[in-house]
Design an enzyme around this catalytic site. Structure first.
Site, PDB file in Angstrom:
ATOM      1  N   GLU A 172      -3.604   7.544  -4.273  1.00 54.90           N
ATOM      2  CA  GLU A 172      -4.043   7.020  -5.575  1.00 54.90           C
ATOM      3  C   GLU A 172      -5.397   7.605  -5.970  1.00 54.90           C
ATOM      4  O   GLU A 172      -6.235   7.810  -5.092  1.00 54.90           O
ATOM      5  CB  GLU A 172      -4.154   5.488  -5.503  1.00 54.90           C
ATOM      6  CG  GLU A 172      -2.812   4.838  -5.262  1.00 54.90           C
ATOM      7  CD  GLU A 172      -2.900   3.330  -5.070  1.00 54.90           C
ATOM      8  OE1 GLU A 172      -3.991   2.767  -5.265  1.00 54.90           O
ATOM      9  OE2 GLU A 172      -1.885   2.728  -4.726  1.00 54.90           O
TER      10      GLU A 172
ATOM     11  N   HIS B  87      -1.283   0.581  -9.783  1.00 51.87           N
ATOM     12  CA  HIS B  87      -1.910  -0.427  -8.904  1.00 51.87           C
ATOM     13  C   HIS B  87      -2.503  -1.589  -9.723  1.00 51.87           C
ATOM     14  O   HIS B  87      -3.727  -1.789  -9.749  1.00 51.87           O
ATOM     15  CB  HIS B  87      -2.992   0.222  -8.031  1.00 51.87           C
ATOM     16  CG  HIS B  87      -3.298  -0.576  -6.788  1.00 51.87           C
ATOM     17  ND1 HIS B  87      -3.645   0.015  -5.591  1.00 51.87           N
ATOM     18  CD2 HIS B  87      -3.317  -1.914  -6.550  1.00 51.87           C
ATOM     19  CE1 HIS B  87      -3.873  -0.937  -4.686  1.00 51.87           C
ATOM     20  NE2 HIS B  87      -3.679  -2.114  -5.263  1.00 51.87           N
TER      21      HIS B  87
ATOM     22  N   ARG C 220       0.863  -1.177   0.000  1.00 52.65           N
ATOM     23  CA  ARG C 220       0.000   0.000   0.000  1.00 52.65           C
ATOM     24  C   ARG C 220       0.905   1.235   0.000  1.00 52.65           C
ATOM     25  O   ARG C 220       1.982   1.222   0.623  1.00 52.65           O
ATOM     26  CB  ARG C 220      -0.884   0.050   1.255  1.00 52.65           C
ATOM     27  CG  ARG C 220      -2.056  -0.903   1.254  1.00 52.65           C
ATOM     28  CD  ARG C 220      -3.157  -0.462   0.283  1.00 52.65           C
ATOM     29  NE  ARG C 220      -4.296  -1.360   0.290  1.00 52.65           N
ATOM     30  CZ  ARG C 220      -4.482  -2.382  -0.556  1.00 52.65           C
ATOM     31  NH1 ARG C 220      -3.583  -2.640  -1.487  1.00 52.65           N
ATOM     32  NH2 ARG C 220      -5.572  -3.129  -0.487  1.00 52.65           N
TER      33      ARG C 220
HETATM   34  P1  NAP Z   1      -0.954 -11.715   4.773  1.00 57.11           P
HETATM   35  O1  NAP Z   1      -0.922 -13.142   4.348  1.00 57.11           O
HETATM   36  O2  NAP Z   1      -1.816 -11.332   5.907  1.00 57.11           O
HETATM   37  O3  NAP Z   1       0.551 -11.277   5.058  1.00 57.11           O
HETATM   38  C1  NAP Z   1       0.859 -10.061   5.639  1.00 57.11           C
HETATM   39  C2  NAP Z   1       2.275 -10.131   6.190  1.00 57.11           C
HETATM   40  O4  NAP Z   1       2.605  -8.833   6.708  1.00 57.11           O
HETATM   41  C3  NAP Z   1       2.472 -11.137   7.301  1.00 57.11           C
HETATM   42  O5  NAP Z   1       3.616 -11.878   7.045  1.00 57.11           O
HETATM   43  C4  NAP Z   1       2.652 -10.293   8.561  1.00 57.11           C
HETATM   44  O6  NAP Z   1       3.606 -10.924   9.408  1.00 57.11           O
HETATM   45  C5  NAP Z   1       3.177  -8.975   8.011  1.00 57.11           C
HETATM   46  N1  NAP Z   1       2.764  -7.831   8.839  1.00 57.11           N
HETATM   47  C6  NAP Z   1       1.526  -7.560   9.300  1.00 57.11           C
HETATM   48  N2  NAP Z   1       1.535  -6.446  10.042  1.00 57.11           N
HETATM   49  C7  NAP Z   1       2.821  -6.007  10.070  1.00 57.11           C
HETATM   50  C8  NAP Z   1       3.476  -4.925  10.689  1.00 57.11           C
HETATM   51  N3  NAP Z   1       2.789  -4.055  11.452  1.00 57.11           N
HETATM   52  N4  NAP Z   1       4.808  -4.766  10.498  1.00 57.11           N
HETATM   53  C9  NAP Z   1       5.484  -5.653   9.740  1.00 57.11           C
HETATM   54  N5  NAP Z   1       4.905  -6.723   9.130  1.00 57.11           N
HETATM   55  C10 NAP Z   1       3.592  -6.900   9.294  1.00 57.11           C
HETATM   56  O7  NAP Z   1      -1.410 -10.780   3.561  1.00 57.11           O
HETATM   57  P2  NAP Z   1      -1.256 -11.026   1.991  1.00 57.11           P
HETATM   58  O8  NAP Z   1      -2.422 -11.773   1.499  1.00 57.11           O
HETATM   59  O9  NAP Z   1       0.102 -11.542   1.701  1.00 57.11           O
HETATM   60  O10 NAP Z   1      -1.390  -9.492   1.466  1.00 57.11           O
HETATM   61  C11 NAP Z   1      -0.508  -8.514   1.935  1.00 57.11           C
HETATM   62  C12 NAP Z   1      -0.927  -7.119   1.473  1.00 57.11           C
HETATM   63  O11 NAP Z   1      -0.600  -6.937   0.115  1.00 57.11           O
HETATM   64  C13 NAP Z   1      -2.420  -6.790   1.522  1.00 57.11           C
HETATM   65  O12 NAP Z   1      -2.839  -6.447   2.821  1.00 57.11           O
HETATM   66  C14 NAP Z   1      -2.513  -5.625   0.551  1.00 57.11           C
HETATM   67  O13 NAP Z   1      -2.360  -4.409   1.228  1.00 57.11           O
HETATM   68  C15 NAP Z   1      -1.349  -5.854  -0.414  1.00 57.11           C
HETATM   69  N6  NAP Z   1      -1.814  -6.209  -1.765  1.00 57.11           N
HETATM   70  C16 NAP Z   1      -1.531  -5.395  -2.805  1.00 57.11           C
HETATM   71  C17 NAP Z   1      -1.963  -5.744  -4.081  1.00 57.11           C
HETATM   72  C18 NAP Z   1      -1.653  -4.891  -5.282  1.00 57.11           C
HETATM   73  O14 NAP Z   1      -2.416  -4.912  -6.217  1.00 57.11           O
HETATM   74  N7  NAP Z   1      -0.550  -4.168  -5.291  1.00 57.11           N
HETATM   75  C19 NAP Z   1      -2.692  -6.900  -4.275  1.00 57.11           C
HETATM   76  C20 NAP Z   1      -2.955  -7.709  -3.192  1.00 57.11           C
HETATM   77  C21 NAP Z   1      -2.509  -7.365  -1.933  1.00 57.11           C
HETATM   78  P3  NAP Z   1       3.515 -10.758  11.021  1.00 57.11           P
HETATM   79  O15 NAP Z   1       2.103 -11.099  11.384  1.00 57.11           O
HETATM   80  O16 NAP Z   1       4.550 -11.714  11.535  1.00 57.11           O
HETATM   81  O17 NAP Z   1       3.874  -9.333  11.303  1.00 57.11           O
HETATM   82  C1  8YV Z   2      -6.841  -4.628  -5.944  1.00 57.98           C
HETATM   83  C2  8YV Z   2      -5.405  -5.012  -3.856  1.00 57.98           C
HETATM   84  O1  8YV Z   2      -6.263  -3.826  -6.911  1.00 57.98           O
HETATM   85  O2  8YV Z   2      -6.237  -7.075  -3.086  1.00 57.98           O
HETATM   86  C3  8YV Z   2      -5.747  -5.991  -2.791  1.00 57.98           C
HETATM   87  O3  8YV Z   2      -5.490  -5.679  -1.608  1.00 57.98           O
HETATM   88  O4  8YV Z   2      -4.833  -4.014  -3.606  1.00 57.98           O
HETATM   89  C4  8YV Z   2      -5.716  -5.329  -5.269  1.00 57.98           C
HETATM   90  O5  8YV Z   2      -5.892  -6.664  -5.502  1.00 57.98           O
HETATM   91  C5  8YV Z   2      -7.796  -3.813  -5.192  1.00 57.98           C
HETATM   92  O6  8YV Z   2      -8.310  -4.471  -4.103  1.00 57.98           O
HETATM   93  C6  8YV Z   2      -8.936  -3.421  -6.125  1.00 57.98           C
HETATM   94  O7  8YV Z   2      -9.661  -2.447  -5.531  1.00 57.98           O
END
Ligand code: NAP
Ligand code: 8YV
Length: 316
Positions: free
Chosen positions: A258, A276, A229
């Site tokens: 964004e 994004h 994010r």
């Molecule tokens: P997840 O399985 O919950 O993994 C999150 C990781 O972050 C965990 O390993 C957790 O480890 C760590 N974490 C949580 N809070 C933290 C903190 N305060 N400081 C440091 N580390 C921390 O989540 P995921 O499914 O992999 O998704 C992760 C994130 O990716 C989403 O929340 C979203 O914001 C982002 N995302 C972006 C896109 C995009 O389009 N760019 C798409 C999908 C997701 P610990 O619990 O050990 O801290």
């Molecule tokens: C999407 C994301 O772009 O899953 C997330 O956390 O950031 C992305 O997969 C977003 O959720 C669409 O609004």
């Protein structure tokens, strides 16, 4: 039949699946959102949203039972408030891991090979005037620090190992089943790494944790990738570090405000920008949409939510 509020305009297949069994109310089409909300509020039991549901919306719906959010990140959904009202919130985990990890890997390769820069160089006809551009860097053998070794972070690690990268990670706690080097201090990890990849949740707990100190520790040969994010990095500090050369390169899929990307960031050569797009493939977005619809359908069929967020795991 249950009354479901569509906060945002969602993919047609989500709307079709829900509309076949329930009554949809489209808040996003209303000229006067407040008046529309008041007129349907008492009937609404479900909400479908593109990642946003604040306490105000939750409190405006006295009979609300469930919020289904599109996306795995739910920093825009007040899940703690929902849980306090006995409302279950769901997100769309796992189905997007592969594509989001691919975006991170693409950014690592794009930045190390200065792909965007040399593409612009070639397109502008500079090759024939200026000769070959400077050499890029290999990824094999380079150290990658992952901020957030969760579902997507593990997929990124696995994929980058195939490219010969050496993986480390930082999170709130060490994971007993992971052999990668764990750092309890983010700055220390950045200092030891060539690449820092942010893939943790957004929200207050991670706001600005990739600050000027972390970016300076990553250094002039270092690259920062953010697919988490925009709130996770300090955007002013990031621009300053890139412009001054204290940080070598950045590959960004997410931004602080964004869809705005600061002019100063867009003007820099040593950054690759994506609007994004981490999960933005037909296949993954379809799977995310299916999960939004199926969460609502399952819950209102009395079979429970499929993927409740952690704050709501105990709500039935
Ligand atoms: P997840 O399985 O919950 O993994 C999150 C990781 O972050 C965990 O390993 C957790 O480890 C760590 N974490 C949580 N809070 C933290 C903190 N305060 N400081 C440091 N580390 C921390 O989540 P995921 O499914 O992999 O998704 C992760 C994130 O990716 C989403 O929340 C979203 O914001 C982002 N995302 C972006 C896109 C995009 O389009 N760019 C798409 C999908 C997701 P610990 O619990 O050990 O801290
Ligand atoms: C999407 C994301 O772009 O899953 C997330 O956390 O950031 C992305 O997969 C977003 O959720 C669409 O609004």
């Amino acid at each position: 039949m249950t009354d479901i509020l569509l906060v945002s305009n969602m993919m047609p297949h989500i709307q079709e699946a829900l509309e076949a069994r329930h009554t949809l109310h489209r808040l996003y089409e209303a000229d006067d959102r407040q008046a529309f909300l008041s007129s349907v509020a008492d009937r609404i039991e479900g909400v479908a949203t593109m990642g946003k549901a604040d306490a105000g919306l939750i409190d405006a719906l006295p009979n609300l039972k469930m919020i289904a959010s599109f996306g795995v990140g739910y920093d825009g959904v007040d899940a703690a408030h929902a849980a306090s009202r006995n409302v279950i919130a769901t997100n769309t985990p796992d189905v997007l891991n592969d594509d989001v990890a691919n975006m991170a890997v693409t950014l690592v390769l794009t930045c190390s090979r200065r792909f965007s820069e040399w593409e612009r160089f070639a397109r502008a006809g500079r090759w024939e005037k200026e000769g070959d551009p400077p050499l890029a860097r290999a990824v094999n053998g380079r150290k990658v620090g992952i901020l957030g070794l969760g579902r997507i972070g593990k997929d990124i690690a696995r994929k980058l190992e195939v490219f010969g990268c050496v993986i480390a990670y930082h999170g709130r706690s060490q994971q007993a089943d992971q052999a990668y080097a764990f750092y309890d201090d983010l700055t220390d990890m950045a200092r030891d790494c060539d690449f820092l990849i942010a893939i943790c949740p957004g929200g207050e707990a991670t706001k600005g944790i990739v600050n000027g100190q972390v970016l300076e520790a990553l250094g002039p040969d270092g690259t920062f990738i953010n697919v988490a994010r925009g709130s996770v990095h300090d955007e002013d500090a990031l621009i300053e570090a890139l412009a001054s050369g204290k940080l070598g390169y950045a590959g960004l899929d997410v931004f602080a405000a964004e869809p705005k990307i600061p002019e100063k960031l867009r003007a820099l050569d040593n950054v690759t920008l994506q609007p994004h797009q981490g999960s933005a493939t037909v296949e993954t977005r379809r799977a995310m949409g299916d999960l939004v619809a199926n969460n609502l359908l399952s819950f209102f069929d009395g079979k429970g939510a499929i993927t409740p967020v952690a704050e709501c795991a105990d709500i039935r």
